[in-house]
Scaffold this motif. Sequence first.
Motif, PDB file in Angstrom:
ATOM      1  N   PRO A  32       0.841  -1.199   0.000  1.00 31.46           N
ATOM      2  CA  PRO A  32       0.000   0.000   0.000  1.00 31.46           C
ATOM      3  C   PRO A  32       0.876   1.250   0.000  1.00 31.46           C
ATOM      4  O   PRO A  32       1.964   1.265   0.567  1.00 31.46           O
ATOM      5  CB  PRO A  32      -0.782  -0.106   1.308  1.00 31.46           C
ATOM      6  CG  PRO A  32      -0.699  -1.539   1.700  1.00 31.46           C
ATOM      7  CD  PRO A  32       0.599  -2.049   1.153  1.00 31.46           C
ATOM      8  N   GLY A  33       0.404   2.263  -0.664  1.00 37.35           N
ATOM      9  CA  GLY A  33       1.158   3.513  -0.739  1.00 37.35           C
ATOM     10  C   GLY A  33       1.852   3.704  -2.060  1.00 37.35           C
ATOM     11  O   GLY A  33       2.257   4.820  -2.398  1.00 37.35           O
ATOM     12  N   TYR A  34       1.986   2.630  -2.839  1.00 32.41           N
ATOM     13  CA  TYR A  34       2.583   2.751  -4.166  1.00 32.41           C
ATOM     14  C   TYR A  34       1.552   3.364  -5.106  1.00 32.41           C
ATOM     15  O   TYR A  34       0.433   2.874  -5.219  1.00 32.41           O
ATOM     16  CB  TYR A  34       3.031   1.387  -4.690  1.00 32.41           C
ATOM     17  CG  TYR A  34       3.640   1.435  -6.071  1.00 32.41           C
ATOM     18  CD1 TYR A  34       4.939   1.863  -6.256  1.00 32.41           C
ATOM     19  CD2 TYR A  34       2.908   1.053  -7.186  1.00 32.41           C
ATOM     20  CE1 TYR A  34       5.508   1.918  -7.514  1.00 32.41           C
ATOM     21  CE2 TYR A  34       3.459   1.099  -8.453  1.00 32.41           C
ATOM     22  CZ  TYR A  34       4.763   1.527  -8.613  1.00 32.41           C
ATOM     23  OH  TYR A  34       5.320   1.580  -9.865  1.00 32.41           O
ATOM     24  N   ILE A  35       1.906   4.449  -5.780  1.00 36.74           N
ATOM     25  CA  ILE A  35       0.981   5.127  -6.677  1.00 36.74           C
ATOM     26  C   ILE A  35       1.242   4.753  -8.130  1.00 36.74           C
ATOM     27  O   ILE A  35       0.323   4.503  -8.889  1.00 36.74           O
ATOM     28  CB  ILE A  35       1.065   6.656  -6.485  1.00 36.74           C
ATOM     29  CG1 ILE A  35       0.596   7.007  -5.066  1.00 36.74           C
ATOM     30  CG2 ILE A  35       0.251   7.391  -7.539  1.00 36.74           C
ATOM     31  CD1 ILE A  35       0.820   8.452  -4.681  1.00 36.74           C
ATOM     32  N   THR A  54       6.312   6.725  -7.601  1.00 37.84           N
ATOM     33  CA  THR A  54       5.593   7.686  -6.784  1.00 37.84           C
ATOM     34  C   THR A  54       4.923   6.933  -5.650  1.00 37.84           C
ATOM     35  O   THR A  54       4.285   5.887  -5.875  1.00 37.84           O
ATOM     36  CB  THR A  54       4.546   8.446  -7.621  1.00 37.84           C
ATOM     37  OG1 THR A  54       5.211   9.043  -8.738  1.00 37.84           O
ATOM     38  CG2 THR A  54       3.854   9.518  -6.810  1.00 37.84           C
ATOM     39  N   TRP A  55       5.085   7.464  -4.439  1.00 38.61           N
ATOM     40  CA  TRP A  55       4.566   6.845  -3.217  1.00 38.61           C
ATOM     41  C   TRP A  55       3.787   7.878  -2.412  1.00 38.61           C
ATOM     42  O   TRP A  55       4.089   9.075  -2.482  1.00 38.61           O
ATOM     43  CB  TRP A  55       5.733   6.305  -2.366  1.00 38.61           C
ATOM     44  CG  TRP A  55       6.467   5.203  -3.049  1.00 38.61           C
ATOM     45  CD1 TRP A  55       7.448   5.332  -3.994  1.00 38.61           C
ATOM     46  CD2 TRP A  55       6.253   3.806  -2.882  1.00 38.61           C
ATOM     47  NE1 TRP A  55       7.871   4.096  -4.413  1.00 38.61           N
ATOM     48  CE2 TRP A  55       7.154   3.131  -3.735  1.00 38.61           C
ATOM     49  CE3 TRP A  55       5.412   3.050  -2.071  1.00 38.61           C
ATOM     50  CZ2 TRP A  55       7.220   1.751  -3.817  1.00 38.61           C
ATOM     51  CZ3 TRP A  55       5.483   1.671  -2.145  1.00 38.61           C
ATOM     52  CH2 TRP A  55       6.366   1.034  -3.009  1.00 38.61           C
ATOM     53  N   GLN A  56       2.848   7.412  -1.630  1.00 33.37           N
ATOM     54  CA  GLN A  56       2.082   8.308  -0.762  1.00 33.37           C
ATOM     55  C   GLN A  56       2.980   8.996   0.266  1.00 33.37           C
ATOM     56  O   GLN A  56       2.792  10.168   0.569  1.00 33.37           O
ATOM     57  CB  GLN A  56       0.975   7.535  -0.020  1.00 33.37           C
ATOM     58  CG  GLN A  56      -0.178   7.138  -0.883  1.00 33.37           C
ATOM     59  CD  GLN A  56      -1.018   8.325  -1.319  1.00 33.37           C
ATOM     60  OE1 GLN A  56      -1.042   9.379  -0.691  1.00 33.37           O
ATOM     61  NE2 GLN A  56      -1.700   8.161  -2.433  1.00 33.37           N
ATOM     62  N   GLU A  62       9.889   3.402   2.363  1.00 34.87           N
ATOM     63  CA  GLU A  62      10.858   2.688   3.204  1.00 34.87           C
ATOM     64  C   GLU A  62      10.393   1.269   3.518  1.00 34.87           C
ATOM     65  O   GLU A  62      11.212   0.350   3.579  1.00 34.87           O
ATOM     66  CB  GLU A  62      11.133   3.478   4.476  1.00 34.87           C
ATOM     67  CG  GLU A  62      11.958   4.726   4.198  1.00 34.87           C
ATOM     68  CD  GLU A  62      12.161   5.612   5.402  1.00 34.87           C
ATOM     69  OE1 GLU A  62      11.480   5.445   6.439  1.00 34.87           O
ATOM     70  OE2 GLU A  62      13.024   6.521   5.307  1.00 34.87           O
ATOM     71  N   ARG A  63       9.094   1.093   3.713  1.00 30.88           N
ATOM     72  CA  ARG A  63       8.559  -0.260   3.937  1.00 30.88           C
ATOM     73  C   ARG A  63       8.876  -1.148   2.738  1.00 30.88           C
ATOM     74  O   ARG A  63       9.308  -2.280   2.880  1.00 30.88           O
ATOM     75  CB  ARG A  63       7.042  -0.191   4.167  1.00 30.88           C
ATOM     76  CG  ARG A  63       6.584  -0.841   5.426  1.00 30.88           C
ATOM     77  CD  ARG A  63       5.096  -0.841   5.671  1.00 30.88           C
ATOM     78  NE  ARG A  63       4.306   0.272   5.142  1.00 30.88           N
ATOM     79  CZ  ARG A  63       4.177   1.457   5.712  1.00 30.88           C
ATOM     80  NH1 ARG A  63       4.810   1.732   6.836  1.00 30.88           N
ATOM     81  NH2 ARG A  63       3.426   2.388   5.158  1.00 30.88           N
TER      82      ARG A  63
END
Length: 101
Positions: A32-35, A54-56, A62-63
């Motif tokens: 989650p968080g990957y755009i 692009t990440w949230q 980092e995860r």
Amino acid sequence: MIRVMIERKVKTGEDLSSLLVELRVAAITRFPGYIGGETLVNTKDRSHIMVLSTWQSVADWERWANSETRVKMYERIEPLLKEKPSVQVFEVMATEHAVQR
């Protein structure tokens, strides 16, 4: 939102395209968080590859960056590289888009 830029120099005759697709699919499906992302190849030197993702948030990146999935994939990529990749993380300040006429 952040953008991560990973610059890689590939050894002559090597092709990272399928491994980079595997990495992107793993990020899309499991983190989650990957755009989104893009893979760019230098038009004058095809061994020079830039991956933009692009990440949230930095925490989301980092995860993913420290995940077992990515570490194991990197172990497959590393022998194909001339040198260690350059990784830079930027916070998105503004985004502009041209209007097509």
